[in-house]
Scaffold this motif. Structure first.
Motif, PDB file in Angstrom:
ATOM      1  N   MET A   1       0.840  -1.186   0.000  1.00 19.57           N
ATOM      2  CA  MET A   1       0.000   0.000   0.000  1.00 19.57           C
ATOM      3  C   MET A   1       0.882   1.246   0.000  1.00 19.57           C
ATOM      4  N   SER A   2       0.783   2.036  -1.036  1.00 21.92           N
ATOM      5  CA  SER A   2       1.595   3.246  -1.059  1.00 21.92           C
ATOM      6  C   SER A   2       0.687   4.459  -0.857  1.00 21.92           C
ATOM      7  N   LEU A   3       1.217   5.415  -0.133  1.00 22.17           N
ATOM      8  CA  LEU A   3       0.464   6.624   0.186  1.00 22.17           C
ATOM      9  C   LEU A   3       0.778   7.716  -0.825  1.00 22.17           C
ATOM     10  N   THR A   4      -0.219   8.568  -1.067  1.00 24.62           N
ATOM     11  CA  THR A   4       0.040   9.740  -1.881  1.00 24.62           C
ATOM     12  C   THR A   4       0.790  10.755  -1.017  1.00 24.62           C
ATOM     13  N   LYS A   5       1.318  11.787  -1.642  1.00 25.70           N
ATOM     14  CA  LYS A   5       2.042  12.821  -0.896  1.00 25.70           C
ATOM     15  C   LYS A   5       1.144  13.474   0.150  1.00 25.70           C
ATOM     16  N   SER A   6      -0.095  13.769  -0.243  1.00 27.39           N
ATOM     17  CA  SER A   6      -0.991  14.459   0.689  1.00 27.39           C
ATOM     18  C   SER A   6      -1.388  13.555   1.850  1.00 27.39           C
ATOM     19  N   GLU A   7      -1.577  12.259   1.601  1.00 29.07           N
ATOM     20  CA  GLU A   7      -1.898  11.331   2.689  1.00 29.07           C
ATOM     21  C   GLU A   7      -0.717  11.197   3.650  1.00 29.07           C
ATOM     22  N   ARG A   8       0.478  11.135   3.105  1.00 24.67           N
ATOM     23  CA  ARG A   8       1.675  11.044   3.939  1.00 24.67           C
ATOM     24  C   ARG A   8       1.811  12.294   4.805  1.00 24.67           C
ATOM     25  N   ARG A   9       1.606  13.474   4.199  1.00 26.23           N
ATOM     26  CA  ARG A   9       1.694  14.727   4.943  1.00 26.23           C
ATOM     27  C   ARG A   9       0.634  14.793   6.028  1.00 26.23           C
ATOM     28  N   GLN A  10      -0.559  14.304   5.736  1.00 23.24           N
ATOM     29  CA  GLN A  10      -1.629  14.324   6.721  1.00 23.24           C
ATOM     30  C   GLN A  10      -1.305  13.439   7.923  1.00 23.24           C
ATOM     31  N   ARG A  11      -0.697  12.282   7.682  1.00 23.20           N
ATOM     32  CA  ARG A  11      -0.281  11.413   8.779  1.00 23.20           C
ATOM     33  C   ARG A  11       0.762  12.094   9.657  1.00 23.20           C
ATOM     34  N   ILE A  12       1.733  12.739   9.007  1.00 21.63           N
ATOM     35  CA  ILE A  12       2.763  13.459   9.757  1.00 21.63           C
ATOM     36  C   ILE A  12       2.128  14.598  10.551  1.00 21.63           C
ATOM     37  N   GLN A  13       1.167  15.288   9.920  1.00 20.51           N
ATOM     38  CA  GLN A  13       0.477  16.400  10.562  1.00 20.51           C
ATOM     39  C   GLN A  13      -0.231  15.943  11.836  1.00 20.51           C
ATOM     40  N   TYR A  14      -0.927  14.820  11.783  1.00 27.50           N
ATOM     41  CA  TYR A  14      -1.610  14.294  12.959  1.00 27.50           C
ATOM     42  C   TYR A  14      -0.614  13.933  14.048  1.00 27.50           C
ATOM     43  N   ARG A  15       0.514  13.367  13.653  1.00 24.65           N
ATOM     44  CA  ARG A  15       1.539  12.983  14.613  1.00 24.65           C
ATOM     45  C   ARG A  15       2.107  14.218  15.323  1.00 24.65           C
ATOM     46  N   ILE A  16       2.301  15.297  14.582  1.00 26.29           N
ATOM     47  CA  ILE A  16       2.807  16.541  15.165  1.00 26.29           C
ATOM     48  C   ILE A  16       1.770  17.156  16.088  1.00 26.29           C
ATOM     49  N   ARG A  17       0.502  17.175  15.648  1.00 24.92           N
ATOM     50  CA  ARG A  17      -0.556  17.845  16.407  1.00 24.92           C
ATOM     51  C   ARG A  17      -0.890  17.139  17.712  1.00 24.92           C
ATOM     52  N   LYS A  18      -0.513  15.861  17.847  1.00 28.73           N
ATOM     53  CA  LYS A  18      -0.682  15.186  19.135  1.00 28.73           C
ATOM     54  C   LYS A  18       0.206  15.826  20.189  1.00 28.73           C
ATOM     55  N   ILE A  19       1.319  16.385  19.760  1.00 28.79           N
ATOM     56  CA  ILE A  19       2.323  16.933  20.672  1.00 28.79           C
ATOM     57  C   ILE A  19       2.229  18.454  20.766  1.00 28.79           C
ATOM     58  N   VAL A  20       2.150  19.132  19.617  1.00 31.29           N
ATOM     59  CA  VAL A  20       2.210  20.595  19.570  1.00 31.29           C
ATOM     60  C   VAL A  20       0.815  21.180  19.732  1.00 31.29           C
ATOM     61  N   SER A  21       0.676  22.062  20.729  1.00 29.91           N
ATOM     62  CA  SER A  21      -0.599  22.729  20.957  1.00 29.91           C
ATOM     63  C   SER A  21      -0.327  24.165  21.379  1.00 29.91           C
ATOM     64  N   GLY A  22      -1.218  25.076  21.040  1.00 26.69           N
ATOM     65  CA  GLY A  22      -1.030  26.478  21.361  1.00 26.69           C
ATOM     66  C   GLY A  22      -1.956  26.949  22.458  1.00 26.69           C
ATOM     67  N   THR A  23      -1.479  27.890  23.257  1.00 24.67           N
ATOM     68  CA  THR A  23      -2.291  28.526  24.287  1.00 24.67           C
ATOM     69  C   THR A  23      -2.307  30.025  24.003  1.00 24.67           C
ATOM     70  N   ALA A  24      -3.058  30.769  24.826  1.00 26.23           N
ATOM     71  CA  ALA A  24      -3.097  32.216  24.625  1.00 26.23           C
ATOM     72  C   ALA A  24      -1.732  32.833  24.918  1.00 26.23           C
ATOM     73  N   ALA A  25      -1.027  32.289  25.917  1.00 29.45           N
ATOM     74  CA  ALA A  25       0.288  32.812  26.269  1.00 29.45           C
ATOM     75  C   ALA A  25       1.360  32.369  25.284  1.00 29.45           C
ATOM     76  N   ARG A  26       1.217  31.140  24.758  1.00 29.21           N
ATOM     77  CA  ARG A  26       2.206  30.588  23.815  1.00 29.21           C
ATOM     78  C   ARG A  26       1.467  29.951  22.643  1.00 29.21           C
ATOM     79  N   PRO A  27       1.042  30.771  21.662  1.00 28.37           N
ATOM     80  CA  PRO A  27       0.257  30.239  20.548  1.00 28.37           C
ATOM     81  C   PRO A  27       1.102  29.390  19.599  1.00 28.37           C
TER      82      PRO A  27
END
Length: 117
Positions: A1-27
């Motif tokens: 199963m090979s992923l398209t570029k956009s699917e691969r980027r979306q997986r990476i994006q989800y992986r990053i967003r599990k960790i990186v979050s913004g607040t009012a003090a540190r957006p």
């Protein structure tokens, strides 16, 4: 199963967003890159609000030249707007893109203009 570029980027994006979050003090500085333009916005994820946004389409960005030069100008502009709004520390969200080229130059421009991350 090979992923398209956009699917691969979306997986990476989800992986990053599990960790990186913004607040009012540190957006979160979220970056989107299209073939022609580059967009950056500061987001408070706790309240679900975009605090400010800028892009290479803004009238304030008058830089001509390579896409990397324009991305640096957008980084400087977003930093100036953030400092004016009283924000000096952020978290950087590369949006699933590799940290080089336009993404890196935008981050370097923001750092050069005074943002800490």
């Amino acid at each position: 199963m090979s992923l398209t570029k956009s699917e691969r980027r979306q997986r990476i994006q989800y992986r990053i967003r599990k960790i990186v979050s913004g607040t009012a003090a540190r957006p979160r500085l979220s970056v989107f890159r299209s073939n022609k333009e580059i967009y950056a916005q500061l987001i408070d994820d706790v309240n679900g609000v975009t605090l400010l946004a800028t892009s290479s389409r803004d009238k304030d960005v008058t830089t001509k030249g390579t896409n990397v030069d324009v991305a640096t100008a957008v980084g400087k502009l977003v930093a100036e707007k953030a400092l004016k709004a009283g924000i000096d520390t952020i978290t950087f969200d590369r949006g699933g893109y590799l940290y080089h080229g336009r993404i890196k130059s935008l981050a370097d421009g923001a750092r050069a203009a005074g943002l800490k991350f």
